[in-house]
Design a protein around this motif. Sequence first.
Motif, PDB file in Angstrom:
ATOM      1  N   UNK A 248      84.622  58.065  51.938  1.00  0.00           N
ATOM      2  CA  UNK A 248      84.357  59.322  51.234  1.00  0.00           C
ATOM      3  C   UNK A 248      82.866  59.614  51.303  1.00  0.00           C
ATOM      4  N   UNK A 249      82.510  60.806  51.751  1.00  0.00           N
ATOM      5  CA  UNK A 249      81.120  61.253  51.648  1.00  0.00           C
ATOM      6  C   UNK A 249      81.011  62.096  50.375  1.00  0.00           C
ATOM      7  N   UNK A 250      80.466  61.482  49.323  1.00  0.00           N
ATOM      8  CA  UNK A 250      80.358  62.177  48.027  1.00  0.00           C
ATOM      9  C   UNK A 250      78.905  62.558  47.735  1.00  0.00           C
ATOM     10  N   UNK A 251      78.128  62.788  48.795  1.00  0.00           N
ATOM     11  CA  UNK A 251      76.711  63.137  48.643  1.00  0.00           C
ATOM     12  C   UNK A 251      76.515  64.405  47.823  1.00  0.00           C
ATOM     13  N   UNK A 252      77.490  65.315  47.902  1.00  0.00           N
ATOM     14  CA  UNK A 252      77.368  66.589  47.184  1.00  0.00           C
ATOM     15  C   UNK A 252      78.142  66.605  45.873  1.00  0.00           C
ATOM     16  N   UNK A 253      78.680  65.472  45.480  1.00  0.00           N
ATOM     17  CA  UNK A 253      79.399  65.402  44.209  1.00  0.00           C
ATOM     18  C   UNK A 253      78.425  65.687  43.076  1.00  0.00           C
ATOM     19  N   UNK A 254      78.845  66.520  42.135  1.00  0.00           N
ATOM     20  CA  UNK A 254      77.920  67.094  41.151  1.00  0.00           C
ATOM     21  C   UNK A 254      77.202  66.050  40.298  1.00  0.00           C
ATOM     22  N   UNK A 255      77.911  65.077  39.781  1.00  0.00           N
ATOM     23  CA  UNK A 255      77.326  64.162  38.796  1.00  0.00           C
ATOM     24  C   UNK A 255      77.235  62.735  39.325  1.00  0.00           C
ATOM     25  N   UNK A 256      76.003  62.276  39.543  1.00  0.00           N
ATOM     26  CA  UNK A 256      75.806  60.887  39.944  1.00  0.00           C
ATOM     27  C   UNK A 256      76.190  59.942  38.815  1.00  0.00           C
ATOM     28  N   UNK A 257      75.950  60.357  37.583  1.00  0.00           N
ATOM     29  CA  UNK A 257      76.302  59.504  36.445  1.00  0.00           C
ATOM     30  C   UNK A 257      77.814  59.319  36.346  1.00  0.00           C
ATOM     31  N   UNK A 258      78.577  60.378  36.591  1.00  0.00           N
ATOM     32  CA  UNK A 258      80.037  60.254  36.587  1.00  0.00           C
ATOM     33  C   UNK A 258      80.492  59.304  37.689  1.00  0.00           C
ATOM     34  N   UNK A 259      79.839  59.372  38.850  1.00  0.00           N
ATOM     35  CA  UNK A 259      80.171  58.460  39.942  1.00  0.00           C
ATOM     36  C   UNK A 259      79.964  57.010  39.536  1.00  0.00           C
ATOM     37  N   UNK A 260      78.849  56.751  38.857  1.00  0.00           N
ATOM     38  CA  UNK A 260      78.591  55.377  38.419  1.00  0.00           C
ATOM     39  C   UNK A 260      79.618  54.926  37.390  1.00  0.00           C
ATOM     40  N   UNK A 261      80.022  55.845  36.539  1.00  0.00           N
ATOM     41  CA  UNK A 261      80.986  55.518  35.485  1.00  0.00           C
ATOM     42  C   UNK A 261      82.336  55.118  36.071  1.00  0.00           C
ATOM     43  N   UNK A 262      82.784  55.784  37.149  1.00  0.00           N
ATOM     44  CA  UNK A 262      84.120  55.531  37.705  1.00  0.00           C
ATOM     45  C   UNK A 262      84.114  54.467  38.807  1.00  0.00           C
ATOM     46  N   UNK A 263      82.941  54.081  39.289  1.00  0.00           N
ATOM     47  CA  UNK A 263      82.875  53.113  40.388  1.00  0.00           C
ATOM     48  C   UNK A 263      83.025  51.684  39.871  1.00  0.00           C
ATOM     49  N   UNK A 264      83.667  50.862  40.694  1.00  0.00           N
ATOM     50  CA  UNK A 264      83.898  49.467  40.318  1.00  0.00           C
ATOM     51  C   UNK A 264      82.787  48.552  40.800  1.00  0.00           C
ATOM     52  N   UNK A 265      82.187  48.908  41.921  1.00  0.00           N
ATOM     53  CA  UNK A 265      81.107  48.110  42.530  1.00  0.00           C
ATOM     54  C   UNK A 265      80.071  49.084  43.077  1.00  0.00           C
ATOM     55  N   UNK A 266      78.808  48.701  42.994  1.00  0.00           N
ATOM     56  CA  UNK A 266      77.737  49.475  43.628  1.00  0.00           C
ATOM     57  C   UNK A 266      77.137  48.676  44.776  1.00  0.00           C
ATOM     58  N   UNK A 267      77.007  49.331  45.933  1.00  0.00           N
ATOM     59  CA  UNK A 267      76.183  48.807  47.022  1.00  0.00           C
ATOM     60  C   UNK A 267      74.950  49.698  47.081  1.00  0.00           C
ATOM     61  N   UNK A 268      73.786  49.096  47.014  1.00  0.00           N
ATOM     62  CA  UNK A 268      72.558  49.859  47.199  1.00  0.00           C
ATOM     63  C   UNK A 268      71.579  48.983  47.971  1.00  0.00           C
ATOM     64  N   UNK A 269      70.313  49.351  47.955  1.00  0.00           N
ATOM     65  CA  UNK A 269      69.313  48.544  48.649  1.00  0.00           C
ATOM     66  C   UNK A 269      68.073  48.430  47.774  1.00  0.00           C
ATOM     67  N   UNK A 270      67.224  49.473  47.826  1.00  0.00           N
ATOM     68  CA  UNK A 270      65.976  49.447  47.069  1.00  0.00           C
ATOM     69  C   UNK A 270      65.930  50.569  46.024  1.00  0.00           C
ATOM     70  N   UNK A 271      67.036  51.254  45.844  1.00  0.00           N
ATOM     71  CA  UNK A 271      67.073  52.432  44.981  1.00  0.00           C
ATOM     72  C   UNK A 271      67.015  52.055  43.500  1.00  0.00           C
ATOM     73  N   UNK A 272      66.384  52.924  42.709  1.00  0.00           N
ATOM     74  CA  UNK A 272      66.302  52.695  41.269  1.00  0.00           C
ATOM     75  C   UNK A 272      67.645  52.878  40.577  1.00  0.00           C
ATOM     76  N   UNK A 273      68.670  53.309  41.311  1.00  0.00           N
ATOM     77  CA  UNK A 273      70.012  53.402  40.743  1.00  0.00           C
ATOM     78  C   UNK A 273      70.474  52.037  40.233  1.00  0.00           C
ATOM     79  N   UNK A 274      69.868  50.973  40.754  1.00  0.00           N
ATOM     80  CA  UNK A 274      70.225  49.618  40.325  1.00  0.00           C
ATOM     81  C   UNK A 274      70.081  49.452  38.811  1.00  0.00           C
ATOM     82  N   UNK A 275      69.076  50.081  38.225  1.00  0.00           N
ATOM     83  CA  UNK A 275      68.782  49.894  36.797  1.00  0.00           C
ATOM     84  C   UNK A 275      69.894  50.496  35.946  1.00  0.00           C
ATOM     85  N   UNK A 276      70.284  51.701  36.278  1.00  0.00           N
ATOM     86  CA  UNK A 276      71.308  52.401  35.506  1.00  0.00           C
ATOM     87  C   UNK A 276      72.658  51.716  35.644  1.00  0.00           C
ATOM     88  N   UNK A 277      72.998  51.307  36.866  1.00  0.00           N
ATOM     89  CA  UNK A 277      74.301  50.692  37.097  1.00  0.00           C
ATOM     90  C   UNK A 277      74.373  49.310  36.461  1.00  0.00           C
TER      91      UNK A 277
END
Length: 365
Positions: A248-277
């Motif tokens: 799924x390419x969800x780059x244009x999905x409106x709410x990043x916070x909603x994405x984090x709420x419904x996701x079971x696992x996060x893959x990232x690298x150096x992004x500050x999204x790590x803190x919130x997740x």
Amino acid sequence: MKYLKHKIYGILFNFFKIFSLKNNRITFIIDSNNSFRGNFDYIKKELRKRGNFEFNLFYKDNLSFEGFKKLATSKYIFLNDNFFPLAFMNFKKDSKVIQLWHAPGASKKFGGSVSNKKDLKVLSKIAKNTDFLFTTSKHVEKFYQEAFQIDSSKIIPLGIPRMDYYFENHDIDKLKESFLKKYGVENKKIVLYAPTFRNEEEYNNVFNYLNLDDFNKYLGDEYILALRFHPKIKNFSKENISYNGNYIDCSNYESEQALMLISDILITDYSSIMIEFAMLNKPIIFFVYDYDNYMANERGFYFDFKENVPGIIAYDSNQLIEVIKNKNFDEEKSASFVATQFDRIDGKSSERIVDFILNNGVWNG
């Protein structure tokens, strides 16, 4: 010449200081894309409980005389991001300029931590015009002091408003069902992949490093990969970054916070999204296929990356798949990381901040 435009903005602003201050007038400084608007929405919601306030948006990339007039006559001015004209504006004595910032905690170095002498001088001028800077923890104070070139007495660790989202009454199952239905997927766990932007373009095409065929072969019965690109990757990449495979390419999905709420696992690298997740107490995998190059050429971190990131590090696609397949997650590392990024996790950041501001900078908590 770099700051000529910002100086002109300052001159225009200062002209409108001839008009009287409006004690109930509040202005949010934002761009026309409404980037990072979440903080403003929660502050507005909380202030509406306290009195009859007038709310205005000052679009920093779409200027008007009326906008300058309302900004110059506002009692409270809120920012979410940098706004360099602030260095050249002379605010009324009773106005309060409040920096909420758009991200919790501190990970990648930014602002004054990576700036030249000229930029540092401008940041110092902005800091003098800033009354309060809110953060999520006293542990990050020294990093923000350097990044904003601001006196520590102005840094207030009461949280950031947008984090209150996670404590609202969300029907997560319904949100997840709606998301999967939108993209034609049935009943799978979501692996959110949110890579950061690299200045070296060759490293931005994640499909050169992630073997999606293997991912789906070994994990596809249980998981679907939801890929959310950093906006700069799609806006500036000369290469068409896509793959003919099941994701799924969800780059244009409106709410990043909603994405984090419904996701079971996060893959990232150096992004500050790590803190919130990490605050959500769910597994994170750091897929750092370009680790040596990134650490040598990019901004760097406020902490030792390998020692402190809240999850398992994978350097290639095979390692990444094995971590998920074997559920080899490090929850203890995540908990200790969160303790350095948040003093309070309670959904009351907006309430505390508004209490503090309306109480003339006094916190009784």
